[in-house]
Scaffold this motif. Structure first.
Motif, PDB file in Angstrom:
ATOM      1  N   GLU A  16       0.824  -1.203   0.000  1.00 15.82           N
ATOM      2  CA  GLU A  16       0.000   0.000   0.000  1.00 15.82           C
ATOM      3  C   GLU A  16       0.859   1.256   0.000  1.00 15.82           C
ATOM      4  OE1 GLU A  16      -2.614  -0.028   3.269  1.00 15.82           O
ATOM      5  OE2 GLU A  16      -3.612  -1.887   2.751  1.00 15.82           O
ATOM      6  N   ALA A  17       2.013   1.178   0.657  1.00 13.93           N
ATOM      7  CA  ALA A  17       2.883   2.353   0.757  1.00 13.93           C
ATOM      8  C   ALA A  17       3.355   2.820  -0.598  1.00 13.93           C
ATOM      9  CB  ALA A  17       4.084   2.032   1.651  1.00 13.93           C
ATOM     10  N   THR A  18       3.524   1.876  -1.536  1.00 12.45           N
ATOM     11  CA  THR A  18       4.040   2.257  -2.847  1.00 12.45           C
ATOM     12  C   THR A  18       2.962   2.862  -3.729  1.00 12.45           C
ATOM     13  OG1 THR A  18       3.600   0.093  -3.817  1.00 12.45           O
ATOM     14  CG2 THR A  18       5.709   0.380  -2.700  1.00 12.45           C
ATOM     15  N   ARG A  19       1.685   2.788  -3.298  1.00 11.15           N
ATOM     16  CA  ARG A  19       0.606   3.280  -4.148  1.00 11.15           C
ATOM     17  C   ARG A  19       0.183   4.705  -3.800  1.00 11.15           C
ATOM     18  NH1 ARG A  19      -1.500  -2.168  -3.711  1.00 11.15           N
ATOM     19  NH2 ARG A  19      -3.096  -1.534  -2.229  1.00 11.15           N
ATOM     20  N   ARG A  20       0.659   5.228  -2.683  1.00 11.10           N
ATOM     21  CA  ARG A  20       0.304   6.597  -2.341  1.00 11.10           C
ATOM     22  C   ARG A  20       1.268   7.542  -3.042  1.00 11.10           C
ATOM     23  NH1 ARG A  20      -1.472   8.846   3.583  1.00 11.10           N
ATOM     24  NH2 ARG A  20      -2.346  10.801   2.813  1.00 11.10           N
ATOM     25  N   PRO A  21       0.786   8.509  -3.800  1.00  7.25           N
ATOM     26  CA  PRO A  21       1.699   9.411  -4.521  1.00  7.25           C
ATOM     27  C   PRO A  21       2.575  10.200  -3.558  1.00  7.25           C
ATOM     28  CG  PRO A  21      -0.558   9.620  -5.336  1.00  7.25           C
ATOM     29  CD  PRO A  21      -0.628   8.806  -4.086  1.00  7.25           C
ATOM     30  N   VAL A  22       3.841  10.320  -3.891  1.00  9.64           N
ATOM     31  CA  VAL A  22       4.791  11.097  -3.098  1.00  9.64           C
ATOM     32  C   VAL A  22       5.407  12.165  -3.983  1.00  9.64           C
ATOM     33  CG1 VAL A  22       6.945  11.062  -1.791  1.00  9.64           C
ATOM     34  CG2 VAL A  22       5.308   9.190  -1.522  1.00  9.64           C
ATOM     35  N   ILE A  23       5.277  13.418  -3.558  1.00  8.43           N
ATOM     36  CA  ILE A  23       5.895  14.549  -4.261  1.00  8.43           C
ATOM     37  C   ILE A  23       7.171  14.891  -3.508  1.00  8.43           C
ATOM     38  CG2 ILE A  23       5.613  16.931  -5.013  1.00  8.43           C
ATOM     39  CD1 ILE A  23       2.553  16.421  -4.795  1.00  8.43           C
ATOM     40  N   TYR A  24       8.300  14.585  -4.112  1.00  8.90           N
ATOM     41  CA  TYR A  24       9.589  14.739  -3.425  1.00  8.90           C
ATOM     42  C   TYR A  24      10.207  16.087  -3.775  1.00  8.90           C
ATOM     43  CZ  TYR A  24      13.930  13.336  -1.201  1.00  8.90           C
ATOM     44  OH  TYR A  24      15.011  13.259  -0.358  1.00  8.90           O
ATOM     45  N   ASP A  25      10.614  16.838  -2.758  1.00  7.92           N
ATOM     46  CA  ASP A  25      11.213  18.160  -2.979  1.00  7.92           C
ATOM     47  C   ASP A  25      12.678  17.997  -3.381  1.00  7.92           C
ATOM     48  OD1 ASP A  25      12.307  20.799  -2.677  1.00  7.92           O
ATOM     49  OD2 ASP A  25      10.598  21.306  -1.409  1.00  7.92           O
ATOM     50  N   VAL A  26      13.008  18.388  -4.613  1.00  3.86           N
ATOM     51  CA  VAL A  26      14.368  18.229  -5.145  1.00  3.86           C
ATOM     52  C   VAL A  26      15.115  19.554  -5.210  1.00  3.86           C
ATOM     53  CG1 VAL A  26      13.714  16.192  -6.486  1.00  3.86           C
ATOM     54  CG2 VAL A  26      13.614  18.457  -7.555  1.00  3.86           C
ATOM     55  N   THR A  27      14.581  20.590  -4.576  1.00  6.08           N
ATOM     56  CA  THR A  27      15.177  21.922  -4.704  1.00  6.08           C
ATOM     57  C   THR A  27      16.632  21.934  -4.278  1.00  6.08           C
ATOM     58  OG1 THR A  27      13.012  22.932  -4.312  1.00  6.08           O
ATOM     59  CG2 THR A  27      14.936  24.347  -4.069  1.00  6.08           C
ATOM     60  N   ARG A  28      16.935  21.321  -3.136  1.00  3.32           N
ATOM     61  CA  ARG A  28      18.311  21.343  -2.660  1.00  3.32           C
ATOM     62  C   ARG A  28      19.214  20.447  -3.506  1.00  3.32           C
ATOM     63  NH1 ARG A  28      21.658  18.731   1.196  1.00  3.32           N
ATOM     64  NH2 ARG A  28      22.988  20.154   2.415  1.00  3.32           N
ATOM     65  N   ILE A  29      18.668  19.348  -3.986  1.00  3.12           N
ATOM     66  CA  ILE A  29      19.483  18.413  -4.768  1.00  3.12           C
ATOM     67  C   ILE A  29      20.126  19.092  -5.969  1.00  3.12           C
ATOM     68  CG2 ILE A  29      19.237  16.511  -6.438  1.00  3.12           C
ATOM     69  CD1 ILE A  29      17.585  15.040  -4.430  1.00  3.12           C
ATOM     70  N   VAL A  30      19.374  19.935  -6.667  1.00  2.00           N
ATOM     71  CA  VAL A  30      19.920  20.534  -7.882  1.00  2.00           C
ATOM     72  C   VAL A  30      20.947  21.615  -7.574  1.00  2.00           C
ATOM     73  CG1 VAL A  30      17.808  20.019  -9.142  1.00  2.00           C
ATOM     74  CG2 VAL A  30      18.098  22.288  -8.143  1.00  2.00           C
ATOM     75  N   THR A  31      21.063  22.020  -6.290  1.00  3.16           N
ATOM     76  CA  THR A  31      22.095  22.988  -5.924  1.00  3.16           C
ATOM     77  C   THR A  31      23.409  22.313  -5.549  1.00  3.16           C
ATOM     78  OG1 THR A  31      21.633  23.049  -3.531  1.00  3.16           O
ATOM     79  CG2 THR A  31      20.262  24.426  -4.959  1.00  3.16           C
ATOM     80  N   ARG A  32      23.442  20.976  -5.496  1.00  5.03           N
ATOM     81  CA  ARG A  32      24.627  20.273  -4.982  1.00  5.03           C
ATOM     82  C   ARG A  32      25.620  19.903  -6.078  1.00  5.03           C
ATOM     83  NH1 ARG A  32      24.715  21.836  -0.266  1.00  5.03           N
ATOM     84  NH2 ARG A  32      25.865  20.048   0.529  1.00  5.03           N
ATOM     85  N   ALA A  33      25.319  20.245  -7.319  1.00  6.58           N
ATOM     86  CA  ALA A  33      26.123  19.780  -8.442  1.00  6.58           C
ATOM     87  C   ALA A  33      27.569  20.254  -8.387  1.00  6.58           C
ATOM     88  CB  ALA A  33      25.484  20.212  -9.757  1.00  6.58           C
TER      89      ALA A  33
END
Length: 444
Positions: A16-33
């Motif tokens: 069931e956990a895999t069926r609930r939509p998750v919106i993941y915040d990637v804002t910080r990830i793209v600053t780590r390049a």
């Protein structure tokens, strides 16, 4: 603290956990390049981003802050950015391909005075990977995405880094989508509890972040029971005593679970490792003062400092830059890869962690998983991570740290042997970590 709020029961249907939509915040990830290497928060952020963004399209989503505010982003583009950054960091590569690691090995194998400059192994930028990551970042600049009203109904919004959570304009959209359940990973409360160890701005912003988490959050995830207790108290003070909290102990990278041998070039060199950003909370000064005394010994061990230079560290930097006594015995390793750290731990007499305070202490878990003895401060976070396996010393006990280094550096050291025998090698696995979080969010 109520165990009902902090324990996550096993689901009868975990899928069931895999069926609930998750919106993941990637804002910080793209600053780590353009960062040389990941820190602890990066490791957690990237692991969870992969976990949630690798799902099928009906159960995944991404959010990024754009020029017009937070918007829904392209999850495939987010995954591409993650892969590019991890390639730059050499997270899955070989230690021998890491120029920082090679220079540390060279410095450890050298004898005598190291020259006019301190031994400081820093990462040489790989221009090919930097260009690739810079292009990926430029692709995000015009990425306006889609409006948040298009977010799936009853989705989870997951923010792992608290990036921009202190800004009311960034959080405002959640009030317009009460069906979306915000979940935040809280790594620590240290800028609130011990502001003297942080820049004044950080001590100002962190209370805003945690207050917004208590205000908007449908739940929070922490890495330790100790932090859960402190967060519960803080949330109660902010009027949210019922805030659901999931305790999911941070997993170590698989690199630390695999066998590794130190380079033959070390030739039996005695050395210790301390891992963490050079900033006041990590208490590097105590170790450097110990090494000043050790420098008078007939065969002093060496100290490898793994971590970049951070903030409020003038006294430590002055010693590193100007101390002729320390120069032959202390090596800085900024930008060291995970495989490089794993190889260094394989030959270290011990990992030294004299921190005044920690939210978790991931390097301690990594060293124990690798089978390396740990000497660490007697603080609650380390007690929870290491239990009886760690040799504990008060962070203010300079003579105690000096004696521990001398004891562990002794051939066939009884103290070191006892520490190795106490280490059962028990660590939290990634599957358990993800499962606890999945089970937690599906119940919100």
């Amino acid at each position: 603290m109520s165990s009902r709020q902090d324990e996550v029961p096993t689901l009868t249907q975990p899928s069931e956990a895999t069926r609930r939509p998750v919106i993941y915040d990637v804002t910080r990830i793209v600053t780590r390049a353009l960062n040389a290497a990941p820190n602890g928060i990066d490791r957690v952020d990237f692991a969870l981003a992969r976990h949630f963004l690798a799902r099928d399209n009906s159960a995944r989503g991404a959010l990024i802050c754009t020029a017009i505010g937070p918007r829904l982003a392209d999850p495939d583009l987010a995954l591409e950015t993650i892969e590019g950054v991890e390639t730059l960091w050499r997270e899955d590569g070989d230690a021998e391909a890491d120029d920082v690691y090679r220079r540390v090995v060279e410095a450890l194998g050298s004898k005598g005075f190291s020259g006019a400059s301190p031994t400081r192994a820093r990462k040489t930028p790989n221009l090919l990977y930097l260009e690739r990551n810079w292009r990926a970042m430029r692709r995000w600049a015009p990425h306006l995405g889609r409006p948040l009203r298009q977010a799936p109904a009853d989705a989870i919004y997951f923010n792992v880094t608290q990036f921009l959570v202190d800004r009311s304009w960034y959080m405002r959209w959640l009030a317009t989508r009460p069906d979306v359940k915000p979940v935040f990973f809280v790594h620590d409360l240290l800028p609130i509890e011990a502001p003297e160890f942080f820049r004044a701005r950080e001590a100002l912003l962190h209370p805003r972040r945690v207050s917004n988490i208590c205000r908007y959050g449908a739940g929070a995830v922490v890495g330790s029971q100790a932090l859960a207790r402190r967060l519960r108290q803080y949330a109660t003070e902010k009027g949210r005593p019922e805030l659901p909290i999931c305790v999911a102990r941070l997993p170590v990278s698989p690199s630390f679970l695999s066998p590794a041998e130190p380079p033959e070039a070390f030739g039996g060199v005695n050395y210790f490792v301390v891992c963490g950003t050079i900033e006041p909370r990590k208490n590097h000064l105590t170790l450097l003062n110990a090494w000043r005394a050790l420098a008078r010994d007939p065969a002093p061990p060496k100290l490898v400092i793994v971590g970049k230079r951070g903030w409020l560290n003038d006294a430590v930097v002055e010693m590193l830059e100007r101390s002729v006594v320390l120069r032959p015995h202390v090596i800085e390793a900024g930008g060291l890869s995970t495989p490089g750290l794993r190889r260094l731990l394989a030959g270290a007499r011990a990992l030294l962690m004299p921190s005044f305070a920690e939210g978790f202490g991931l390097p301690v878990a990594e060293a124990l998983a690798a089978g390396t003895p740990v000497v660490a401060s007697d603080i609650e976070a380390f007690r929870e991570v290491g239990g009886d396996a760690i040799d504990y010393i008060d962070p203010l006990d300079g003579l105690g740290w000096l004696q521990a280094v001398r004891d562990y550096a002794t051939p066939n050291s009884p103290r070191r042997r006892a520490a190795l025998e106490r280490n059962t090698g028990t660590v939290a696995g990634a599957e358990e970590f993800f499962a606890k979080i999945d089970e937690f969010i599906v119940r919100l």
